[in-house]
Scaffold this active site. Structure first.
Site, mmCIF file in Angstrom:
data_model
loop_
_atom_site.group_PDB
_atom_site.id
_atom_site.type_symbol
_atom_site.label_atom_id
_atom_site.label_comp_id
_atom_site.label_asym_id
_atom_site.label_seq_id
_atom_site.Cartn_x
_atom_site.Cartn_y
_atom_site.Cartn_z
ATOM 1 C CD GLU A 153 -8.381 1.039 8.276
ATOM 2 O OE1 GLU A 153 -8.584 0.153 9.293
ATOM 3 O OE2 GLU A 153 -7.878 1.743 8.246
ATOM 4 C CG HIS A 199 -5.808 -2.038 9.221
ATOM 5 N ND1 HIS A 199 -5.684 -0.911 9.682
ATOM 6 C CD2 HIS A 199 -4.365 -2.409 9.603
ATOM 7 C CE1 HIS A 199 -4.637 -0.430 10.054
ATOM 8 N NE2 HIS A 199 -3.940 -1.382 9.933
ATOM 9 C CG ASN A 209 -8.745 -1.578 12.588
ATOM 10 O OD1 ASN A 209 -7.567 -2.211 12.223
ATOM 11 N ND2 ASN A 209 -9.115 -0.588 12.247
ATOM 12 C CG ASP A 267 -0.261 -0.228 2.438
ATOM 13 O OD1 ASP A 267 0.866 -0.469 2.532
ATOM 14 O OD2 ASP A 267 -0.848 -0.748 3.779
#
Ligand code: PGA
Length: 242
Positions: free
Chosen positions: A143, A138, A136, A67
Site C-alpha cells: 500500500e 498498490h 491507490n 499474497d
C-alpha cells in the site's frame, strides 16, 4: 515499458493470456507469478480455454502467488488460495503441489514470509509476474506509505483497500485487516512483469505508472525501474494517459 491499450476488458484479457502463453511456450517449466482480484479473471478464463484447446500446457509449470489474507484458511471462499483453485487451477492440467500461495494461517507470518522468499529463490525466480493495480497504486498488498518493504511480509490493509475488497465479502467487517504479501523487492526480481488494468477507477494510478516519476505514494510507479514490463490496459484505464 511497453504499453498496449486494448479496446475493452475482453481484449485486455486475451492479450494478457497471450503474453503468459508465450512465456510457457518458450519455457515449458516456467515459474509464473500470479495475482488475484477481479481484473485477471478474464485472463484466467482465456488460459483455461487455451489449455482445453491444447494451446498451452501447464503440466511442467510452477506458480507463485503474490499474497494472501491473514487468518483465512485455503478452503475459505474469500481466501486467495480458494480463488486460484476456483478460477484457474481446478480447470487446467497443472500439478497443484507446484502451486504456491503464502500461508495466511502460519503462526509466525514473518517466518512464513522469509520461507516464501527462499522458496521463490530456490525455484530460480519468476519468469513472468502478473500484477493488477489498486485504485491507490498498490501492487499486491504493498500500500502507499512512507516506506515500502522489499521481502514477503505482514502488512495492514488501508481503509480504501478494505472498502474496495468488501464487495467480495458479506459485510465490510468480514474483510481481514492484515495480509501477507510479496514485497516490492521480490516483485522486482521477476524476469518479466505483466501489469493489467481495466476501468476508469484505475486511470489515476496508471497515469502515475507512466509519469516518469517514482513515489512510494503510488507503489506501482516503481515498476518504471524494471527493464522488462508490459502494461496491458483498456481504454478506460488509459483515459489519463497522453
Ligand atoms: P482488482 O484488484 O483486480 O480487483 O481491481 C487489483 C488490486 O487491488 O491489485
Amino acid at each position: 515499458m511497453k504499453v498496449i491499450i486494448a479496446k475493452d476488458y475482453d481484449e485486455m484479457s486475451r492479450l494478457a493470456a497471450e503474453e503468459m502463453a508465450k512465456v510457457v511456450e518458450v519455457k515449458p517449466n516456467a515459474v509464473l507469478g500470479l495475482a488475484t482480484g477481479g481484473t485477471p479473471v478474464g485472463m484466467y478464463k482465456e488460459l483455461i480455454k487455451m489449455n482445453k484447446d491444447g494451446k498451452i500446457d501447464f503440466s511442467n509449470v510452477t506458480t507463485v502467488n503474490l499474497d494472501e489474507y491473514v487468518g483465512l484458511a485455503g478452503d475459505h471462499p474469500q481466501s486467495y488460495r480458494y480463488f486460484m483453485n476456483d478460477n484457474l487451477f481446478n480447470h487446467i492440467n497443472i500439478d497443484k503441489s507446484r502451486t504456491f500461495v503464502p500461508n495466511g494461517l502460519a503462526e509466525d507470518i514473518a517466518e512464513e514470509g522469509r520461507n516464501y522468499d527462499k522458496k521463490i529463490d530456490e525455484l530460480g525466480g519468476t519468469d513472468i509476474q502478473l500484477l493488477g493495480i489498486g485504485n491507490n497504486g498498490h501492487i499486491a498488498f504493498n500500500e502507499p506509505d512512507q516506506d515500502l518493504v522489499a521481502g514477503t511480509h505482514l502488512t495492514g490493509l488501508t481503509q480504501s483497500t478494505i472498502e474496495a475488497n468488501a464487495r467480495f465479502f458479506d459485510s465490510i467487517d468480514e474483510v481481514p485487516k492484515t495480509a501477507i504479501t510479496m514485497g516490492l523487492g521480490q516483485i522486482m526480481k521477476a524476469k518479466k512483469i505483466l501489469l493489467v488494468a481495466s476501468g476508469e477507477s484505475k486511470a489515476e494510478a496508471i497515469k502515475g505508472v507512466l509519469s516518469g516519476k517514482i513515489t512510494t505514494s503510488n507503489p506501482a510507479t516503481m515498476l518504471q525501474m524494471h527493464r522488462d514490463v508490459v502494461v496491458i490496459i483498456d481504454e478506460a484505464a488509459a483515459k489519463l494517459v497522453k
